[in-house]
Design a protein around this motif. Structure first.
Motif, PDB file in Angstrom:
ATOM      1  N   GLY A  16       0.788  -1.225   0.000  1.00  0.00           N
ATOM      2  CA  GLY A  16       0.000   0.000   0.000  1.00  0.00           C
ATOM      3  C   GLY A  16       0.820   1.273   0.000  1.00  0.00           C
ATOM      4  N   LYS A  19       3.402   1.731  -4.830  1.00  0.00           N
ATOM      5  CA  LYS A  19       4.291   1.246  -5.906  1.00  0.00           C
ATOM      6  C   LYS A  19       3.564   1.234  -7.255  1.00  0.00           C
ATOM      7  N   GLY A  20       2.407   0.604  -7.288  1.00  0.00           N
ATOM      8  CA  GLY A  20       1.658   0.473  -8.545  1.00  0.00           C
ATOM      9  C   GLY A  20       1.223   1.830  -9.097  1.00  0.00           C
ATOM     10  N   THR A  21       0.733   2.675  -8.207  1.00  0.00           N
ATOM     11  CA  THR A  21       0.265   4.015  -8.588  1.00  0.00           C
ATOM     12  C   THR A  21       1.403   4.819  -9.218  1.00  0.00           C
ATOM     13  N   ARG A  42      -1.006 -12.864  -9.735  1.00  0.00           N
ATOM     14  CA  ARG A  42      -2.480 -12.899  -9.749  1.00  0.00           C
ATOM     15  C   ARG A  42      -3.000 -13.336 -11.121  1.00  0.00           C
ATOM     16  N   LYS A  63       2.456 -14.673   2.287  1.00  0.00           N
ATOM     17  CA  LYS A  63       3.784 -15.310   2.193  1.00  0.00           C
ATOM     18  C   LYS A  63       4.421 -15.085   0.825  1.00  0.00           C
ATOM     19  N   VAL A  65       6.013 -16.199  -2.536  1.00  0.00           N
ATOM     20  CA  VAL A  65       5.977 -17.327  -3.479  1.00  0.00           C
ATOM     21  C   VAL A  65       7.426 -17.721  -3.831  1.00  0.00           C
ATOM     22  N   ARG A  93      11.516  -9.606  -2.838  1.00  0.00           N
ATOM     23  CA  ARG A  93      10.903  -9.434  -1.514  1.00  0.00           C
ATOM     24  C   ARG A  93      11.704 -10.045  -0.386  1.00  0.00           C
ATOM     25  N   ARG A 129      -9.123   0.433  -0.449  1.00  0.00           N
ATOM     26  CA  ARG A 129      -8.853   0.259  -1.880  1.00  0.00           C
ATOM     27  C   ARG A 129     -10.062  -0.325  -2.618  1.00  0.00           C
ATOM     28  N   ARG A 133      -9.223  -7.356  -3.807  1.00  0.00           N
ATOM     29  CA  ARG A 133      -8.042  -8.200  -3.612  1.00  0.00           C
ATOM     30  C   ARG A 133      -8.214  -9.053  -2.370  1.00  0.00           C
ATOM     31  N   ARG A 144       1.167  -9.304   5.911  1.00  0.00           N
ATOM     32  CA  ARG A 144       1.989  -8.671   4.854  1.00  0.00           C
ATOM     33  C   ARG A 144       2.979  -7.684   5.465  1.00  0.00           C
ATOM     34  N   LYS A 172       3.002  11.347   1.358  1.00  0.00           N
ATOM     35  CA  LYS A 172       2.404  12.567   0.800  1.00  0.00           C
ATOM     36  C   LYS A 172       1.370  12.237  -0.276  1.00  0.00           C
TER      37      LYS A 172
HETATM   38  N1  UP5 Z   1      -2.653   5.403  -2.942  1.00  0.00           N
HETATM   39  C1  UP5 Z   1      -1.481   5.237  -3.594  1.00  0.00           C
HETATM   40  N2  UP5 Z   1      -0.664   6.269  -3.383  1.00  0.00           N
HETATM   41  C2  UP5 Z   1      -1.321   7.123  -2.556  1.00  0.00           C
HETATM   42  C3  UP5 Z   1      -0.981   8.383  -1.966  1.00  0.00           C
HETATM   43  N3  UP5 Z   1       0.202   8.963  -2.179  1.00  0.00           N
HETATM   44  N4  UP5 Z   1      -1.876   8.961  -1.144  1.00  0.00           N
HETATM   45  C4  UP5 Z   1      -3.096   8.378  -0.908  1.00  0.00           C
HETATM   46  N5  UP5 Z   1      -3.489   7.195  -1.445  1.00  0.00           N
HETATM   47  C5  UP5 Z   1      -2.599   6.569  -2.261  1.00  0.00           C
HETATM   48  O1  UP5 Z   1      -1.768   1.905  -3.694  1.00  0.00           O
HETATM   49  C6  UP5 Z   1      -2.566   1.321  -2.695  1.00  0.00           C
HETATM   50  C7  UP5 Z   1      -3.819   2.175  -2.489  1.00  0.00           C
HETATM   51  O2  UP5 Z   1      -3.438   3.443  -2.004  1.00  0.00           O
HETATM   52  C8  UP5 Z   1      -4.593   2.440  -3.791  1.00  0.00           C
HETATM   53  O3  UP5 Z   1      -5.950   2.480  -3.505  1.00  0.00           O
HETATM   54  C9  UP5 Z   1      -4.079   3.809  -4.232  1.00  0.00           C
HETATM   55  O4  UP5 Z   1      -5.029   4.526  -4.976  1.00  0.00           O
HETATM   56  C10 UP5 Z   1      -3.799   4.479  -2.897  1.00  0.00           C
HETATM   57  P1  UP5 Z   1      -0.905   1.000  -4.713  1.00  0.00           P
HETATM   58  O5  UP5 Z   1      -0.286   1.928  -5.696  1.00  0.00           O
HETATM   59  O6  UP5 Z   1      -1.724  -0.112  -5.206  1.00  0.00           O
HETATM   60  O7  UP5 Z   1       0.219   0.481  -3.695  1.00  0.00           O
HETATM   61  P2  UP5 Z   1       1.182  -0.782  -3.802  1.00  0.00           P
HETATM   62  O8  UP5 Z   1       2.419  -0.414  -3.072  1.00  0.00           O
HETATM   63  O9  UP5 Z   1       1.295  -1.215  -5.208  1.00  0.00           O
HETATM   64  O10 UP5 Z   1       0.327  -1.804  -2.931  1.00  0.00           O
HETATM   65  P3  UP5 Z   1       0.151  -3.378  -3.114  1.00  0.00           P
HETATM   66  O11 UP5 Z   1      -1.002  -3.748  -2.243  1.00  0.00           O
HETATM   67  O12 UP5 Z   1       0.117  -3.766  -4.524  1.00  0.00           O
HETATM   68  O13 UP5 Z   1       1.507  -3.837  -2.453  1.00  0.00           O
HETATM   69  P4  UP5 Z   1       1.969  -5.286  -2.036  1.00  0.00           P
HETATM   70  O14 UP5 Z   1       3.426  -5.207  -2.015  1.00  0.00           O
HETATM   71  O15 UP5 Z   1       1.313  -5.716  -0.800  1.00  0.00           O
HETATM   72  O16 UP5 Z   1       1.323  -6.200  -3.169  1.00  0.00           O
HETATM   73  P5  UP5 Z   1       1.958  -7.035  -4.361  1.00  0.00           P
HETATM   74  O17 UP5 Z   1       0.925  -7.124  -5.405  1.00  0.00           O
HETATM   75  O18 UP5 Z   1       3.283  -6.539  -4.712  1.00  0.00           O
HETATM   76  O19 UP5 Z   1       2.107  -8.464  -3.671  1.00  0.00           O
HETATM   77  C11 UP5 Z   1       0.969  -9.154  -3.192  1.00  0.00           C
HETATM   78  C12 UP5 Z   1       1.370 -10.524  -2.676  1.00  0.00           C
HETATM   79  O20 UP5 Z   1       1.892 -11.306  -3.750  1.00  0.00           O
HETATM   80  C13 UP5 Z   1       2.472 -10.547  -1.608  1.00  0.00           C
HETATM   81  O21 UP5 Z   1       1.977 -10.311  -0.314  1.00  0.00           O
HETATM   82  C14 UP5 Z   1       3.010 -11.962  -1.777  1.00  0.00           C
HETATM   83  O22 UP5 Z   1       2.168 -12.882  -1.154  1.00  0.00           O
HETATM   84  C15 UP5 Z   1       2.919 -12.160  -3.298  1.00  0.00           C
HETATM   85  N6  UP5 Z   1       4.182 -11.832  -3.989  1.00  0.00           N
HETATM   86  C16 UP5 Z   1       5.209 -12.767  -3.952  1.00  0.00           C
HETATM   87  O23 UP5 Z   1       5.087 -13.815  -3.316  1.00  0.00           O
HETATM   88  N7  UP5 Z   1       6.371 -12.505  -4.614  1.00  0.00           N
HETATM   89  C17 UP5 Z   1       6.577 -11.351  -5.327  1.00  0.00           C
HETATM   90  O24 UP5 Z   1       7.669 -11.177  -5.907  1.00  0.00           O
HETATM   91  C18 UP5 Z   1       5.529 -10.406  -5.372  1.00  0.00           C
HETATM   92  C19 UP5 Z   1       4.355 -10.662  -4.689  1.00  0.00           C
END
Ligand code: UP5
Ligand code: MG
Length: 190
Positions: A16, A19-21, A42, A63, A65, A93, A129, A133, A144, A172
């Protein structure tokens, strides 16, 4: 892949942190290809692959992967993109992810973009969000956060010691965060 010498930036930060944004903004301005490891995993679940159930269970538990699964998906996406500049979002990670990616691809990141954000703010963002998810519930969010602190922070520390971390205050508003990101991606002599 290594012979093409692709340019890779790892985009790291807690769940959160944005990163994606921010990657979406970077793609528009700097013509990178955005590869979110989480999005690739996913998509793998949705495709009904043999690893799907295992991946789904791990994501539900927050966890990490196994590296070989994630690295294969990243390599495939890199080859298919036709680009030579990548934002790799949410990977590596843990130390094992990092070492395995380096060993398999022979690629070292140009730098590591680190979105630093307090947990309370990340929790607020994830709980509001509303994108369906399966890991955006308070139980999984806590798991997480724990995995991020225990396994992912050491990766950031590793790159910090190599002088490769570009840290951004991610608490910010989106636009202000991107202003700081732009500075990192803009060549100093331009
Ligand atoms: N938002 C964004 N920026 C904002 C700001 N500045 N101010 C206010 N609101 C803001 O943002 C999250 C939310 O916040 C959105 O609603 C956005 O509008 C708002 P987002 O940009 O989606 O943040 P992000 O860092 O991408 O969050 P995400 O939830 O995607 O991070 P994770 O690291 O938890 O998720 P990820 O998809 O990378 O991984 C999910 C799972 O996959 C992991 O837990 C793990 O189980 C698995 N995984 C692996 O096992 N291996 C890997 O290599 C990758 C993932
Ligand atoms: Mg994300």
């Amino acid at each position: 892949l290594a012979e093409k010498k692709p340019k890779v930036v790892f985009v790291l930060g807690g769940p959160g942190s944005g990163k994606g944004t921010q990657c979406a903004n970077i793609v528009e301005h700097f013509h990178y290809t955005h590869l979110s490891a989480g999005d690739l995993l996913r998509a793998e679940i949705k495709s009904g692959s043999e690893n799907g159930t295992m991946i789904q269970n791990m994501i539900k538990e927050g966890k990490i992967v196994p590296s070989e699964v994630t690295i294969k998906l990243l390599q495939k996406a890199m080859l298919e993109s036709g680009n030579d500049k990548f934002l790799i979002d949410g990977f590596p990670r843990n130390e094992e992810n990092r070492a395995a990616f380096e060993a398999v691809t022979k690629i070292e990141p140009e730098f590591v973009l680190f979105f630093n954000c307090p947990e309370e703010e990340m929790e607020r963002r994830l709980l509001s969000r509303n994108q369906g998810r399966e890991d955006d519930n308070i139980e999984t969010i806590r798991k997480r956060f724990k995995v991020f602190l225990e396994s992912s922070i050491p990766v950031i520390e590793y790159y910090k010691a190599k002088g490769k971390v570009r840290e951004i205050d991610a608490a910010k508003p989106v636009g202000e965060v991107f202003e700081a990101v732009k500075v990192v991606f803009t060549p100093k002599d331009e």
